[in-house]
Scaffold this motif. Structure first.
Motif, PDB file in Angstrom:
ATOM      1  N   HIS A 194       6.327  -5.592  -9.605  1.00 51.21           N
ATOM      2  CA  HIS A 194       7.671  -5.043  -9.411  1.00 51.21           C
ATOM      3  C   HIS A 194       7.718  -4.145  -8.180  1.00 51.21           C
ATOM      4  CE1 HIS A 194      11.123  -2.297 -10.997  1.00 51.21           C
ATOM      5  NE2 HIS A 194      11.561  -3.187 -10.119  1.00 51.21           N
ATOM      6  N   ARG A 195       6.724  -3.285  -8.040  1.00 52.47           N
ATOM      7  CA  ARG A 195       6.690  -2.375  -6.887  1.00 52.47           C
ATOM      8  C   ARG A 195       6.582  -3.146  -5.570  1.00 52.47           C
ATOM      9  NH1 ARG A 195       2.699   2.802  -7.867  1.00 52.47           N
ATOM     10  NH2 ARG A 195       3.324   3.352  -9.991  1.00 52.47           N
ATOM     11  N   VAL A 196       5.745  -4.164  -5.551  1.00 53.29           N
ATOM     12  CA  VAL A 196       5.568  -4.943  -4.321  1.00 53.29           C
ATOM     13  C   VAL A 196       6.872  -5.627  -3.942  1.00 53.29           C
ATOM     14  CG1 VAL A 196       4.370  -6.901  -3.277  1.00 53.29           C
ATOM     15  CG2 VAL A 196       3.089  -5.296  -4.693  1.00 53.29           C
ATOM     16  N   ALA A 197       7.518  -6.244  -4.899  1.00 58.29           N
ATOM     17  CA  ALA A 197       8.773  -6.930  -4.620  1.00 58.29           C
ATOM     18  C   ALA A 197       9.838  -5.947  -4.123  1.00 58.29           C
ATOM     19  CB  ALA A 197       9.270  -7.634  -5.887  1.00 58.29           C
ATOM     20  N   LYS A 198       9.908  -4.798  -4.756  1.00 56.83           N
ATOM     21  CA  LYS A 198      10.883  -3.784  -4.343  1.00 56.83           C
ATOM     22  C   LYS A 198      10.605  -3.296  -2.937  1.00 56.83           C
ATOM     23  CE  LYS A 198      13.093   0.424  -6.079  1.00 56.83           C
ATOM     24  NZ  LYS A 198      13.076   1.464  -7.152  1.00 56.83           N
ATOM     25  N   ALA A 199       9.314  -3.117  -2.601  1.00 63.15           N
ATOM     26  CA  ALA A 199       8.952  -2.652  -1.265  1.00 63.15           C
ATOM     27  C   ALA A 199       9.296  -3.675  -0.198  1.00 63.15           C
ATOM     28  CB  ALA A 199       7.455  -2.343  -1.224  1.00 63.15           C
ATOM     29  N   LEU A 200       9.307  -4.947  -0.550  1.00 60.84           N
ATOM     30  CA  LEU A 200       9.611  -5.991   0.412  1.00 60.84           C
ATOM     31  C   LEU A 200      11.101  -6.253   0.573  1.00 60.84           C
ATOM     32  CD1 LEU A 200       6.805  -8.540  -0.560  1.00 60.84           C
ATOM     33  CD2 LEU A 200       6.914  -7.180   1.529  1.00 60.84           C
ATOM     34  N   TRP A 201      11.868  -6.018  -0.477  1.00 68.34           N
ATOM     35  CA  TRP A 201      13.286  -6.358  -0.426  1.00 68.34           C
ATOM     36  C   TRP A 201      14.176  -5.161  -0.094  1.00 68.34           C
ATOM     37  CZ3 TRP A 201      11.949 -10.786   0.325  1.00 68.34           C
ATOM     38  CH2 TRP A 201      11.278 -11.613  -0.552  1.00 68.34           C
ATOM     39  N   ALA A 215       0.826  -1.210   0.000  1.00 68.16           N
ATOM     40  CA  ALA A 215       0.000   0.000   0.000  1.00 68.16           C
ATOM     41  C   ALA A 215       0.856   1.253   0.000  1.00 68.16           C
ATOM     42  CB  ALA A 215      -0.936  -0.011   1.205  1.00 68.16           C
ATOM     43  N   ARG A 216       1.997   1.194   0.672  1.00 67.81           N
ATOM     44  CA  ARG A 216       2.863   2.379   0.743  1.00 67.81           C
ATOM     45  C   ARG A 216       3.451   2.745  -0.610  1.00 67.81           C
ATOM     46  NH1 ARG A 216       4.185   0.475   6.151  1.00 67.81           N
ATOM     47  NH2 ARG A 216       6.013  -0.692   5.426  1.00 67.81           N
ATOM     48  N   VAL A 217       3.481   1.795  -1.542  1.00 66.03           N
ATOM     49  CA  VAL A 217       3.988   2.104  -2.890  1.00 66.03           C
ATOM     50  C   VAL A 217       2.834   2.164  -3.902  1.00 66.03           C
ATOM     51  CG1 VAL A 217       6.309   1.214  -2.471  1.00 66.03           C
ATOM     52  CG2 VAL A 217       4.516  -0.349  -3.305  1.00 66.03           C
ATOM     53  N   GLY A 218       1.622   2.359  -3.377  1.00 66.15           N
ATOM     54  CA  GLY A 218       0.472   2.584  -4.253  1.00 66.15           C
ATOM     55  C   GLY A 218      -0.137   1.347  -4.876  1.00 66.15           C
ATOM     56  N   VAL A 219       0.094   0.167  -4.257  1.00 66.09           N
ATOM     57  CA  VAL A 219      -0.418  -1.084  -4.823  1.00 66.09           C
ATOM     58  C   VAL A 219      -1.308  -1.778  -3.799  1.00 66.09           C
ATOM     59  CG1 VAL A 219       0.173  -3.317  -5.828  1.00 66.09           C
ATOM     60  CG2 VAL A 219       1.645  -1.344  -6.249  1.00 66.09           C
ATOM     61  N   GLU A 220      -2.465  -2.220  -4.237  1.00 64.38           N
ATOM     62  CA  GLU A 220      -3.374  -2.969  -3.373  1.00 64.38           C
ATOM     63  C   GLU A 220      -3.270  -4.454  -3.695  1.00 64.38           C
ATOM     64  OE1 GLU A 220      -8.102  -3.135  -2.068  1.00 64.38           O
ATOM     65  OE2 GLU A 220      -7.557  -2.425  -4.074  1.00 64.38           O
ATOM     66  N   ILE A 221      -2.946  -5.245  -2.671  1.00 67.35           N
ATOM     67  CA  ILE A 221      -3.008  -6.697  -2.802  1.00 67.35           C
ATOM     68  C   ILE A 221      -3.839  -7.234  -1.638  1.00 67.35           C
ATOM     69  CG2 ILE A 221      -0.816  -6.884  -4.024  1.00 67.35           C
ATOM     70  CD1 ILE A 221       0.442  -7.877  -1.456  1.00 67.35           C
ATOM     71  N   CYS A 222      -4.363  -8.426  -1.784  1.00 70.39           N
ATOM     72  CA  CYS A 222      -5.317  -8.969  -0.804  1.00 70.39           C
ATOM     73  C   CYS A 222      -4.802 -10.287  -0.236  1.00 70.39           C
ATOM     74  CB  CYS A 222      -6.676  -9.186  -1.458  1.00 70.39           C
ATOM     75  SG  CYS A 222      -7.352  -7.706  -2.254  1.00 70.39           S
ATOM     76  N   SER A 223      -4.673 -10.351   1.073  1.00 72.98           N
ATOM     77  CA  SER A 223      -4.304 -11.603   1.717  1.00 72.98           C
ATOM     78  C   SER A 223      -5.486 -12.557   1.684  1.00 72.98           C
ATOM     79  CB  SER A 223      -3.893 -11.339   3.169  1.00 72.98           C
ATOM     80  OG  SER A 223      -3.802 -12.557   3.885  1.00 72.98           O
TER      81      SER A 223
END
Length: 485
Positions: free
Chosen positions: A477-484, A438-446
């Motif tokens: 790409h954004r999600v992976a970058k935010a996690l790593w 969410a901090r990088v503007g992406v919504e994903i759902c658990s």
């Protein structure tokens, strides 16, 4: 304009004073604004059932105090500047808190109060929310023409259609479509047009489930159905899944079999598993032997990317054990709010009465347009076009997941539907992954919320149908970058 004044002759306060007091309150509270014209005294008197003299007395007092002014030949108006001292005296004109009404809820109402609904969605640059079709590719102009055509040709849509089960040509078109596209065995008089699949599930539950009855559900499974069953007072029995779908053998362990079994056999939600043929036959055999009923929710079965759609469970049923539920929200657009319920012939009458009690009928004009949309072949053409589009987008999602999270990503379920459930090789908690995305503007759902007993699983549900291939790549790409990082 009409003033909502309440004059009561039974009160000790004179009538002209009541007119004065209520008009003054309306001015101070802002209901009547500066410069606003009031009704003529004769008109207001007629409206309130008073003499003109009574209304004039009230007007005169407000004029003398500086609340109203008259303009020769133009009428009576609220003054532009109100008396300062009177405004200060009545400053606490702000509305006071209303008392809390403690309405006694029914047992059903108390259960509904416990339902935890999804909060309003925030806005994201890229959202992998699931269940949303590509609205930009829907043939809006064609749909507009169909609505316009039926709007012009008849005025019948302005009135009740008188068809409790739904518009007859639409039911006929739906039955024909289901027969050849999903191998459903039904006639048009078994089809009930509903306000989406959620209403269909609600009708089934109202008519077939008593408080404390047991209902078997998939685990994980569609929580919208869970909410309805819980609100009815049912006891939920979560049934485990594997790669072949619902593990039917677990139903045999219950001495008192559940009243209903809710399944999504053609594309299990959310895992995407396909209920295998042996298990379909075993489930039908179990239902026939125990007298239980099966709810088959065929919510997105049209979209299969490895061949033809799998025939329905209902089409294999020889004992009227299956109630078949579907919706147009996924293949067309969500706000159409039209779905269908196919019930055994013996239940048509009672379901028709329950539908009439619920809402009489869905919007008639929409049913007219949809009937032609289906019978003229537009629906199937649209599905074919979207199937090709969604297949490309699904492939783009899988490529992006493997590219940015490695080959350890586990893709669950079959190649079908409008979403992918994936288990990511992460050490983070699910809520942390969602927050970082969410901090990088992406919504994903658990996927944890789809479990009856929520748990941290590392599983995520990715919708991809209303995203371009470029957006899918960028989002992962954004999600992976935010996690790593």
């Amino acid at each position: 304009m009409e003033l909502a004044l309440v004059i009561d002759a039974a009160l000790s306060e004179p009538l002209h004073q009541q007119v004065y007091s209520q008009l003054r309150w309306a001015i101070l509270s802002g209901r009547l604004v500066s410069g606003q014209r009031l009704p003529a005294s004769r008109t207001l008197a007629r409206t309130l059932g008073l003499s003109r003299t009574t209304v004039t007395q009230g007007y005169d007092q407000l004029i003398s105090e500086g609340y109203l002014q008259t303009r020769r030949g133009a009428g009576t108006y609220v003054c532009a500047q109100l008396p300062e001292m009177l405004l200060e005296a009545d400053e606490p004109v702000k509305s006071s808190p209303q008392p809390v009404v403690k309405a006694p809820l029914s047992d059903y109402g108390k259960r509904v109060k416990q339902v935890s609904l999804s909060p309003l969605r925030e806005s994201y640059e890229i959202s992998f929310r699931y269940g949303h079709p590509a609205l930009d590719l829907f043939p809006v102009e064609l749909w507009r023409k169909l609505l316009s055509k039926h709007c012009r040709e008849t005025k019948q849509w302005l009135n009740y259609a008188g068809e409790t089960l739904g518009y007859w040509p639409l039911r006929k078109a739906v039955a024909h479509y289901l027969q050849h596209a999903r191998a459903v065995r039904c006639t048009h008089d078994q089809v009930i047009i509903t306000n989406g699949s959620q209403q269909a599930l609600s009708l089934i539950t109202q008519l077939l489930v008593n408080p404390d009855d047991s209902v078997a559900i998939e685990e994980p499974g569609y929580r919208g159905a869970r909410h309805i069953f819980k609100a009815s007072g049912a006891n939920l029995l979560p049934m485990p899944l594997d790669h072949d779908g619902l593990m039917v053998d677990t139903l045999l362990a219950y001495d008192n079999p559940p009243r209903l079994v809710y399944v999504t056999p053609s594309h299990q939600f959310p895992t995407g598993a396909l209920l295998s043929l042996p298990r379909r036959l075993a489930l039908l055999q179990w239902a026939w032997r125990t007298g239980a009923l099966i709810i088959e929710d065929d919510y997105d079965s049209e979209y299969r990317y490895g061949g033809r759609p799998i025939p329905s469970l209902q089409g294999l049923d020889n004992h009227s054990s299956v109630l078949y539920v579907g919706t147009f929200s996924k293949v067309m657009f969500p706000s159409i709010r039209l779905g269908y319920l196919v019930v055994p012939q013996s239940l048509v009458e009672v379901f028709g009465k329950a539908k009439w009690l619920a809402d009489r009928q869905p919007p008639t004009l929409t049913q007219y347009a949809l009937a032609e949309f289906i019978s003229a072949g537009h629906l199937e053409r649209h599905i074919r076009k979207m199937r090709l589009c969604y297949e490309h987008r699904r492939r783009a999602l899988l490529q992006a997941l493997y590219k940015y999270f490695g080959q350890e990503v586990k893709i669950l379920g079959d190649s079908a539907g409008l979403h992918v459930m994936a288990k990511l090789p992460l050490s983070f908690r699910d809520d942390e992954v969602v927050a970082r995305a969410a901090r990088v503007g992406v919504e994903i759902c658990s996927a944890c919320i789809q479990y009856e007993v929520p748990r941290n699983t590392g599983e995520f549900v990715f919708g991809y149908t209303d995203l371009t291939e470029e957006q899918i790549e960028e989002g992962i790409h954004r999600v992976a970058k935010a996690l790593w990082t």
